[in-house]
Design an enzyme around this catalytic site. Structure first.
Site, PDB file in Angstrom:
ATOM      1  N   GLN A 109       0.654  -1.199   0.152  1.00 47.38           N
ATOM      2  CA  GLN A 109      -0.139   0.003   0.270  1.00 47.38           C
ATOM      3  C   GLN A 109       0.440   1.244   0.240  1.00 47.38           C
ATOM      4  OE1 GLN A 109      -3.303  -0.174   3.031  1.00 47.38           O
ATOM      5  NE2 GLN A 109      -2.331  -2.575   3.752  1.00 47.38           N
ATOM      6  N   ASN A 110       1.842   1.224   0.460  1.00 43.02           N
ATOM      7  CA  ASN A 110       3.074   2.302   0.372  1.00 43.02           C
ATOM      8  C   ASN A 110       3.581   3.030  -1.106  1.00 43.02           C
ATOM      9  OD1 ASN A 110       3.631   1.306   2.998  1.00 43.02           O
ATOM     10  ND2 ASN A 110       4.803   0.157   2.851  1.00 43.02           N
ATOM     11  N   ASP A 112       6.351   4.559  -1.298  1.00 47.65           N
ATOM     12  CA  ASP A 112       7.291   5.115  -0.497  1.00 47.65           C
ATOM     13  C   ASP A 112       9.224   4.404  -1.727  1.00 47.65           C
ATOM     14  OD1 ASP A 112       8.404   2.467   0.325  1.00 47.65           O
ATOM     15  OD2 ASP A 112       7.282   4.149   2.489  1.00 47.65           O
ATOM     16  N   HIS A 127      -1.665   1.612  -4.505  1.00 44.54           N
ATOM     17  CA  HIS A 127      -1.651   2.776  -3.957  1.00 44.54           C
ATOM     18  C   HIS A 127      -0.933   3.925  -5.638  1.00 44.54           C
ATOM     19  CE1 HIS A 127      -4.359   2.113   0.411  1.00 44.54           C
ATOM     20  NE2 HIS A 127      -4.451   2.185  -1.287  1.00 44.54           N
ATOM     21  N   CYS A 138      -3.500  14.952 -21.755  1.00 43.67           N
ATOM     22  CA  CYS A 138      -2.819  14.776 -22.621  1.00 43.67           C
ATOM     23  C   CYS A 138      -2.627  13.122 -22.118  1.00 43.67           C
ATOM     24  CB  CYS A 138      -2.252  15.193 -22.900  1.00 43.67           C
ATOM     25  SG  CYS A 138      -0.681  16.263 -22.500  1.00 43.67           S
ATOM     26  N   CYS A 160       1.107  20.881 -21.636  1.00 46.18           N
ATOM     27  CA  CYS A 160       0.246  21.454 -22.521  1.00 46.18           C
ATOM     28  C   CYS A 160      -0.796  22.326 -21.850  1.00 46.18           C
ATOM     29  CB  CYS A 160      -1.211  19.866 -22.675  1.00 46.18           C
ATOM     30  SG  CYS A 160      -2.327  19.287 -21.573  1.00 46.18           S
ATOM     31  N   THR A 198       0.308  -2.634   8.431  1.00 50.67           N
ATOM     32  CA  THR A 198      -0.475  -2.425   8.016  1.00 50.67           C
ATOM     33  C   THR A 198      -2.139  -2.482   8.991  1.00 50.67           C
ATOM     34  OG1 THR A 198      -2.630  -2.590   6.304  1.00 50.67           O
ATOM     35  CG2 THR A 198      -1.971  -4.523   7.001  1.00 50.67           C
ATOM     36  N   PRO A 224       3.349  -4.252  16.342  1.00 56.65           N
ATOM     37  CA  PRO A 224       2.756  -4.189  17.435  1.00 56.65           C
ATOM     38  C   PRO A 224       1.934  -3.963  18.140  1.00 56.65           C
ATOM     39  CG  PRO A 224       4.329  -2.628  16.339  1.00 56.65           C
ATOM     40  CD  PRO A 224       3.960  -3.093  15.000  1.00 56.65           C
ATOM     41  N   GLU A 225       0.714  -3.938  17.639  1.00 54.34           N
ATOM     42  CA  GLU A 225      -0.388  -3.075  17.446  1.00 54.34           C
ATOM     43  C   GLU A 225      -1.753  -4.974  17.448  1.00 54.34           C
ATOM     44  OE1 GLU A 225      -1.357  -0.375  19.127  1.00 54.34           O
ATOM     45  OE2 GLU A 225       1.208   0.321  19.324  1.00 54.34           O
TER      46      GLU A 225
HETATM   47  P1  NAD Z   1      -1.614   2.901   8.599  1.00 52.29           P
HETATM   48  O1  NAD Z   1      -0.683   4.104   8.978  1.00 52.29           O
HETATM   49  O2  NAD Z   1      -3.264   3.165   8.562  1.00 52.29           O
HETATM   50  O3  NAD Z   1      -0.975   1.694   9.795  1.00 52.29           O
HETATM   51  C1  NAD Z   1      -0.042   1.081  10.258  1.00 52.29           C
HETATM   52  C2  NAD Z   1       0.667  -0.380  10.816  1.00 52.29           C
HETATM   53  O4  NAD Z   1       0.982  -0.027  10.804  1.00 52.29           O
HETATM   54  C3  NAD Z   1       0.518   0.327  12.574  1.00 52.29           C
HETATM   55  O5  NAD Z   1      -1.719  -0.856  12.623  1.00 52.29           O
HETATM   56  C4  NAD Z   1       0.593   0.538  13.035  1.00 52.29           C
HETATM   57  O6  NAD Z   1       0.652  -0.432  14.366  1.00 52.29           O
HETATM   58  C5  NAD Z   1       1.665  -0.767  12.764  1.00 52.29           C
HETATM   59  N1  NAD Z   1       3.066  -0.399  12.641  1.00 52.29           N
HETATM   60  C6  NAD Z   1       3.843   1.237  12.844  1.00 52.29           C
HETATM   61  N2  NAD Z   1       4.953   0.345  13.506  1.00 52.29           N
HETATM   62  C7  NAD Z   1       5.410  -0.556  12.641  1.00 52.29           C
HETATM   63  C8  NAD Z   1       6.513  -1.269  12.689  1.00 52.29           C
HETATM   64  N3  NAD Z   1       7.504  -0.959  13.790  1.00 52.29           N
HETATM   65  N4  NAD Z   1       6.895  -2.899  12.084  1.00 52.29           N
HETATM   66  C9  NAD Z   1       5.049  -3.367  11.330  1.00 52.29           C
HETATM   67  N5  NAD Z   1       3.900  -2.652  12.071  1.00 52.29           N
HETATM   68  C10 NAD Z   1       4.228  -1.200  12.552  1.00 52.29           C
HETATM   69  O7  NAD Z   1      -0.807   2.181   7.323  1.00 52.29           O
HETATM   70  P2  NAD Z   1      -1.814   1.685   7.075  1.00 52.29           P
HETATM   71  O8  NAD Z   1      -2.634   0.375   7.304  1.00 52.29           O
HETATM   72  O9  NAD Z   1      -0.575   1.706   5.054  1.00 52.29           O
HETATM   73  O10 NAD Z   1      -2.886   2.529   5.768  1.00 52.29           O
HETATM   74  C11 NAD Z   1      -2.650   3.731   5.414  1.00 52.29           C
HETATM   75  C12 NAD Z   1      -2.011   3.877   4.026  1.00 52.29           C
HETATM   76  O11 NAD Z   1      -1.712   5.001   4.235  1.00 52.29           O
HETATM   77  C13 NAD Z   1      -1.875   4.030   2.626  1.00 52.29           C
HETATM   78  O12 NAD Z   1      -3.038   3.589   2.251  1.00 52.29           O
HETATM   79  C14 NAD Z   1      -1.011   3.907   2.603  1.00 52.29           C
HETATM   80  O13 NAD Z   1      -0.415   4.046   1.977  1.00 52.29           O
HETATM   81  C15 NAD Z   1      -0.524   5.266   2.863  1.00 52.29           C
HETATM   82  N6  NAD Z   1       0.441   5.573   3.626  1.00 52.29           N
HETATM   83  C16 NAD Z   1       1.778   5.006   3.429  1.00 52.29           C
HETATM   84  C17 NAD Z   1       3.056   5.792   3.582  1.00 52.29           C
HETATM   85  C18 NAD Z   1       4.900   5.402   2.706  1.00 52.29           C
HETATM   86  O14 NAD Z   1       4.319   5.226   1.561  1.00 52.29           O
HETATM   87  N7  NAD Z   1       5.169   4.488   3.443  1.00 52.29           N
HETATM   88  C19 NAD Z   1       2.904   6.197   4.800  1.00 52.29           C
HETATM   89  C20 NAD Z   1       2.369   6.673   5.511  1.00 52.29           C
HETATM   90  C21 NAD Z   1       0.362   6.053   4.687  1.00 52.29           C
END
Ligand code: NAD
Length: 256
Positions: A109-110, A112, A127, A138, A160, A198, A224-225
């Protein structure tokens, strides 16, 4: 369903490694949490960019369309944060697992680009990503580096004369069909899904673990959560950070 906490992380890694050693293939499903230990803040965690910019407001396509200059300030910082970050151990171990034929690909979903920078090849950017921007009029696509350098801090424009939009999916935009199709292909080619970092609440991406489960995959979760996956769709939930788990998994794979 098993939940491993801090004292069970190595055991969980060994459990996954022995399945992989037995020939089971994995697909990874990753979210913002995997990049947190690369200093990219998650949406829902404290700190950084999202304390300043409410994603619900700044990451919506309506805001981009109606107030592009305002959104552009956030985008400039987002590009800086992503480009300053480096892949961490979790990204790197996944890349190695793909090279070794243990991981068929990653659905992320990232935006980055850290999986690709770590060396992963088959990455579905559910995403979209930060590498390109496109003109919605265009349909020309430009490399980020070319347009951002050229525009020198200004909002990038197409030849454009219209605004370029980063090729990531804003809230309110549809998911590209090819991303959905290839995600299903990766799931079909696997027996295990590893969900990492996630919150499992952003739809439709959040449906992927449910699709995997319905297709007969064993679902592991690393976070972790606890999340809506914990104790439900996840067969195994490992409550720790991504770097800790993948460090242990790398060791367990060497020993398996
Ligand atoms: P989210 O922000 O909703 O949730 C992040 C999750 O990561 C949480 O459940 C948290 O407990 C967990 N987490 C925190 N630290 C962690 C670690 N060290 N190791 C493993 N897990 C850890 O993120 P999401 O579910 O990806 O959804 C949010 C949306 O945010 C997505 O659509 C994404 O595209 C976008 N997003 C992307 C980035 C990126 O590209 N790095 C950054 C922020 C948000």
């Amino acid at each position: 369903m098993t939940i491993y906490r801090s004292d069970g992380v190595k055991k969980a890694a060994q459990e996954l490694a022995s399945l992989i050693a037995g020939g089971k293939k994995c697909v990874a499903f990753t979210g913002a949490g995997i990049s947190k230990e690369s200093e990219i803040p998650t949406f829902r965690g404290k700190g950084g960019l999202w304390d300043k910019y409410d994603p619900a407001e700044y990451a919506s396509i309506d805001s981009f369309n109606s107030k592009p200059d305002k959104v552009w300030h956030m985008l400039e910082e987002l590009y800086d944060v992503c480009l300053d970050a480096m892949p961490n151990k979790a990204h790197k171990v996944m890349a190695k697992m793909e090279e070794d034929g243990q991981l068929v690909g990653i659905i992320t979903q990232n935006i980055d680009g850290l999986h690709q920078r770590a060396g992963s090849k088959d990455v579905v950017e559910f995403h979209g990503g930060i590498e390109t921007l496109s003109c919605r009029h265009c349909h020309l696509t430009f490399k980020r580096k070319d347009v951002l350098d050229r525009e020198g801090g200004q909002f990038p424009m197409c030849d454009c004369g219209r605004l370029l939009k980063p090729d990531f999916v804003f809230f309110g935009e549809p998911i590209p069909q090819d991303a959905i199709t290839h995600s299903y292909e990766l799931i079909n080619d696997s027996q295990i899904m590893i969900c990492v970092g996630t919150s499992g609440v952003v739809v439709p991406a959040a449906q992927m673990p449910y699709t995997a489960k319905q297709s007969g995959l064993k679902v592991f979760e690393v976070n972790p959560e606890s999340t809506p996956l914990t104790g439900d769709v996840a067969d195994v939930s490992i409550m720790c950070g991504a770097v800790e788990f993948f460090t242990d998994l790398e060791e367990a794979l060497e020993e398996a």
